[in-house]
Write an enzyme that holds these catalytic residues in place. Structure first.
Site, short mmCIF file in Angstrom:
data_model
loop_
_atom_site.label_atom_id
_atom_site.label_comp_id
_atom_site.label_asym_id
_atom_site.label_seq_id
_atom_site.Cartn_x
_atom_site.Cartn_y
_atom_site.Cartn_z
N LYS A 257 0.85 -1.18 0.00
CA LYS A 257 0.00 0.00 0.00
C LYS A 257 0.89 1.23 0.00
O LYS A 257 2.10 1.16 0.18
CB LYS A 257 -0.91 0.00 1.23
N ARG A 258 0.28 2.37 -0.18
CA ARG A 258 1.01 3.63 -0.20
C ARG A 258 1.53 3.92 1.21
O ARG A 258 0.79 4.16 2.13
CB ARG A 258 0.08 4.74 -0.69
#
Length: 496
Positions: A257-258
């Site tokens: 994920k970011r």
């Protein structure tokens, strides 16, 4: 080692954009193929219709091409082993799934979603791991016939061995063993007639004559399922190499994920983000090559030709590899500085056009860019950093608070005097070039008995509106005599 010709594949699913981890997998496969004079195949595993993302395929293709990972067979290229989209091979999967049923290696499962949900709920209440309870495994042919005639939907499940074990040799990790008692009767063909990953993967790898599979280590648990399928079909399996997981820059979590780093800045996850952020493809190629593999233990900058010559599977480290994001920024700066000035200018233009509000064709013809590109080349680590440095030269007016003009330990009156004296020099210097400007303005510094930083700081703010800008004398030359003088006069007005 296999005696078969080297044929490897990258088989992404168009359910999302090209992840940097997927790109690393593709790159290692590409390097292995090129090192061994083999073939690199691109196969699109597009049977997950529920999660299909419309622009994902184009993103994957353009991302691979941007990195220079050309494929020998696949979409837009063709080849003798196509089709290369799994959605166009459905008949093949159905044929071989039923082949397994007919020979007792698989069976039809008629359990409804409601029954399976209740089964999982009961297993969870007993603290057991979720697994199929094999209710339909021993249905008699008559029971199967009755359910089919009643129109009951079914999936096809593989009949996993209940005892024994499967051992395979991973080319990176050595022998890995799985106990059959821990295997589920996994689904091969879903009730809609579409295959699961396990079935389609094995069938495609066999018929496309894949010799080696280099894939992420999250697929290790699938390996015994695939090997059992190969054994059931009577086919020779490819050699396996499971690549190390890529972690976030901290080395503490999966790069899925970011993630945030530094002052809230996001770590880039998708290849398109690296492209949009102004990283050069050759730098990203170099960088990804070294995530989990070492060129020689000390060399950090190397060409793709050097990587091809050196790449080998024993050089891959099985341990998870943190993504050294800071190193990529440094590496990208090295590659930027190595570019010929004209090539750097051409690569910068797309990153300047939108922020400067100027068509690319017009930008190519602006003399300011010819002057500014060489003097910012040493100062940028990414292409997207250039616009903020050079935008002053493409604006008619610049805005800044008057207080910025007054440098440390200077008064307003001293600042006005500097502006007046500099303006005189800009009006009288015979040739408006960086070298003649530097000579004249350094002379002024000595004459006024001030520090260069004070005088040049006033000029920099006056002509650029910034405290940090490209080298001063080149900036003046880029602006030209008329605009430089006009901005000095505007600075004077701000202080009055």
């Amino acid at each position: 080692m296999t005696e078969r010709a080297v044929r490897v594949r990258f088989a992404p699913s168009p359910t999302g954009h090209l992840h940097i981890g997927g790109a690393r997998t593709a790159l290692f496969n590409w390097l292995f193929a090129r090192h061994n004079n083999g073939k690199f195949i691109l196969r699109i595993e597009d049977t997950d219709r529920k999660r299909f993302v419309p622009d994902a395929l184009q993103d994957i293709v353009s991302g691979l091409r941007w990195l220079g990972l050309d494929w020998d067979e696949g979409p837009e290229v063709g080849g003798a082993f196509g089709p290369y989209f799994q959605s166009e091979r459905i008949g093949l999967y159905r044929k071989w799934a039923h082949w397994l049923v007919e020979r007792g290696y698989a069976y039809k499962c008629f359990c409804t979603p409601e029954r399976l949900a209740q089964m999982r709920k009961e297993q969870a209440s007993r603290g057991e791991p979720s697994h199929y309870d094999r209710t339909c495994r021993n249905l008699s042919p008559e029971e199967v016939r009755i359910k089919e005639e009643a129109g009951a939907p079914y999936v096809i499940r593989f009949k996993s061995p209940l005892t024994g074990k499967t051992t395979f040799t991973d080319m990176i990790r050595g022998d890995i063993t799985f106990e059959h008692k821990n295997l589920d009767d996994f689904i091969l063909l879903k009730s809609d007639g579409y295959p699961t990953y396990h079935l389609a993967n094995v069938i495609d790898d066999h018929f496309m004559e894949i010799s080696h599979i280099l894939r992420g280590d999250e697929w290790i648990s699938s390996a015994p399922k695939h090997i059992l399928l190969y054994q059931a079909f009577g086919w020779e399996p490819p050699l396996l190499a499971h690549l190390p997981l890529i972690l976030d820059p901290s080395g503490k979590g999966k790069l899925s994920k970011r993630k945030k780093r530094g002052a809230g800045e996001a770590v880039l996850v998708f290849v398109r983000e690296y492209r949009e952020a102004g990283f050069l493809p050759e730098a990203v190629f170099n960088f990804l090559s070294a995530v989990g593999w070492s060129y020689d233990g000390q060399t950090e900058i190397f060409t793709r030709e050097q990587a091809i010559a050196r790449f080998d599977i024993p050089g891959i480290n099985p341990s998870p590899a943190a993504l050294p994001y800071k190193k990529l920024e440094w590496m990208n700066g090295v590659y930027i500085r190595q570019l010929p000035v004209e090539e750097l200018k051409e690569r910068l233009i797309p990153f300047l056009s939108r922020p400067l509000g100027m068509p690319e064709r017009e930008l190519r013809q602006r003399r300011e860019l010819d002057i500014l590109v060489p003097i910012i080349q040493e100062r940028i680590k990414r292409l997207d950093e250039a616009a903020e440095l050079v935008d002053f030269a493409f604006k008619e007016e610049i805005e800044y608070p008057s207080e910025m003009l007054i440098q440390k330990k200077l008064t307003r009156e001293q600042t006005l005097e500097i502006i007046d004296r500099v303006t005189e020099i800009l009006e009288s210097v015979p040739e408006f070039r960086s070298d003649t400007l530097e000579e004249a303005l350094r002379g002024l510094v000595s004459e006024m008995k001030l520090k260069a930083g004070q005088v040049f700081g006033v000029i920099r703010v006056a002509i650029t509106g910034k405290k940090v800008a490209p080298p001063l004398f080149g900036s003046l030359e880029a602006l030209g005599r008329e605009r430089s003088i006009r901005r000095m006069r505007m600075a004077r007005e701000k202080l009055l």
